[in-house]
Design a protein around this motif. Structure first.
Motif, mmCIF file in Angstrom:
data_model
loop_
_atom_site.group_PDB
_atom_site.id
_atom_site.type_symbol
_atom_site.label_atom_id
_atom_site.label_comp_id
_atom_site.label_asym_id
_atom_site.label_seq_id
_atom_site.Cartn_x
_atom_site.Cartn_y
_atom_site.Cartn_z
ATOM 1 N N ASN A 1 4.023 3.711 -4.190
ATOM 2 C CA ASN A 1 3.258 4.603 -5.054
ATOM 3 C C ASN A 1 3.301 4.187 -6.519
ATOM 4 O O ASN A 1 2.488 4.638 -7.308
ATOM 5 C CB ASN A 1 3.780 6.045 -4.930
ATOM 6 C CG ASN A 1 3.468 6.630 -3.576
ATOM 7 O OD1 ASN A 1 2.473 6.283 -2.960
ATOM 8 N ND2 ASN A 1 4.329 7.512 -3.103
ATOM 9 N N GLN B 1 -8.703 6.167 2.844
ATOM 10 C CA GLN B 1 -7.665 6.892 3.574
ATOM 11 C C GLN B 1 -7.755 8.387 3.277
ATOM 12 O O GLN B 1 -7.640 9.212 4.174
ATOM 13 C CB GLN B 1 -6.259 6.363 3.218
ATOM 14 C CG GLN B 1 -5.997 4.958 3.642
ATOM 15 C CD GLN B 1 -6.075 4.747 5.151
ATOM 16 O OE1 GLN B 1 -6.204 5.688 5.930
ATOM 17 N NE2 GLN B 1 -6.020 3.516 5.571
ATOM 18 N N ILE C 1 0.829 -1.201 0.000
ATOM 19 C CA ILE C 1 0.000 0.000 0.000
ATOM 20 C C ILE C 1 0.864 1.252 0.000
ATOM 21 O O ILE C 1 0.523 2.258 -0.633
ATOM 22 C CB ILE C 1 -0.971 -0.035 1.201
ATOM 23 C CG1 ILE C 1 -1.965 -1.166 0.983
ATOM 24 C CG2 ILE C 1 -1.674 1.293 1.392
ATOM 25 C CD1 ILE C 1 -2.800 -1.506 2.181
ATOM 26 N N GLU D 1 -7.198 3.292 -0.702
ATOM 27 C CA GLU D 1 -6.622 4.648 -0.795
ATOM 28 C C GLU D 1 -7.714 5.711 -0.711
ATOM 29 O O GLU D 1 -7.518 6.747 -0.067
ATOM 30 C CB GLU D 1 -5.820 4.793 -2.088
ATOM 31 C CG GLU D 1 -4.520 4.017 -2.053
ATOM 32 C CD GLU D 1 -3.720 4.122 -3.342
ATOM 33 O OE1 GLU D 1 -2.566 3.681 -3.319
ATOM 34 O OE2 GLU D 1 -4.233 4.639 -4.347
ATOM 35 N N TYR E 1 -7.392 0.743 -4.721
ATOM 36 C CA TYR E 1 -8.030 2.043 -4.936
ATOM 37 C C TYR E 1 -9.054 2.344 -3.847
ATOM 38 O O TYR E 1 -9.142 3.464 -3.359
ATOM 39 C CB TYR E 1 -8.698 2.115 -6.312
ATOM 40 C CG TYR E 1 -7.755 2.472 -7.430
ATOM 41 C CD1 TYR E 1 -6.834 3.501 -7.311
ATOM 42 C CD2 TYR E 1 -7.797 1.779 -8.639
ATOM 43 C CE1 TYR E 1 -5.971 3.833 -8.345
ATOM 44 C CE2 TYR E 1 -6.940 2.094 -9.680
ATOM 45 C CZ TYR E 1 -6.031 3.128 -9.520
ATOM 46 O OH TYR E 1 -5.187 3.452 -10.540
#
Length: 172
Positions: free
Chosen positions: A96, A166, A93, A163, A160
């Motif tokens: 990048n 988050q 995770i 993210e 996705y």
């Protein structure tokens, strides 16, 4: 088979064999060792190779078998397989680079699916060629390819979603 004939029929496959071996072993040195070992074996059995119909398929199948043997050896000796299967999700995770993420997802696939997706999407082989290399029915190749792609797609979607959660949690 003469030395020149060997160079023109077998030795020219070394680069392709290397790329295929490196995909399995994730080590350039180990992949080189596999290719060199196989080239030595092929040279010793050069006269028997003259009767092989599809030398490229035979060579890649030999690479696959040799790589699997080495992986099994490492698994027993070092517990290699369990270490790679249990990579931290946190590491994935935090990465990048989407390309690295996708390669990581592919590497987590079962061996057959990993080989099929590599041969089709990276090496750009046809289904019939993959079928011959993997010694599988064409339908089985298609099914493994479809399942591999779906698993990679699902993993990307989960990443996705994570993210986005988050980002929303941060109020961005």
């Amino acid at each position: 088979m003469t030395q020149d004939n060997f160079k023109q029929t077998v030795y020219i496959l070394k680069d392709e064999m290397y790329r295929f071996a490196k995909k399995f072993l994730m080590s350039a040195d180990e992949a080189e060792d596999v290719v060199m070992d196989l080239m030595m074996k092929f040279w010793q059995k050069k006269d028997e190779l003259m009767v092989v119909e599809n030398l490229k398929s035979f060579a890649l199948r030999s690479v696959k078998n040799e790589c699997l043997n080495r992986l099994k050896h490492h698994e027993v000796k070092l517990g290699f397989a369990s270490q790679t299967r249990h990579k931290s999700e946190l590491y994935q995770i935090e990465t990048n680079n989407m390309r690295e993420q996708i390669l990581g997802f592919i590497n987590q696939l079962p061996e057959k699916q990993k080989m099929v997706i590599h041969l089709k999407d990276v090496e750009e082989y046809e289904i019939s060629e993959i079928s011959e290399i993997m010694e599988m029915e064409e339908n089985a190749v298609r099914v493994n390819l479809m399942r591999a792609r779906q698993k990679v797609k699902d993993s990307i979607n989960k990443l996705y979603e994570y993210e986005n959660r988050q980002i929303q949690g941060l109020g961005i």
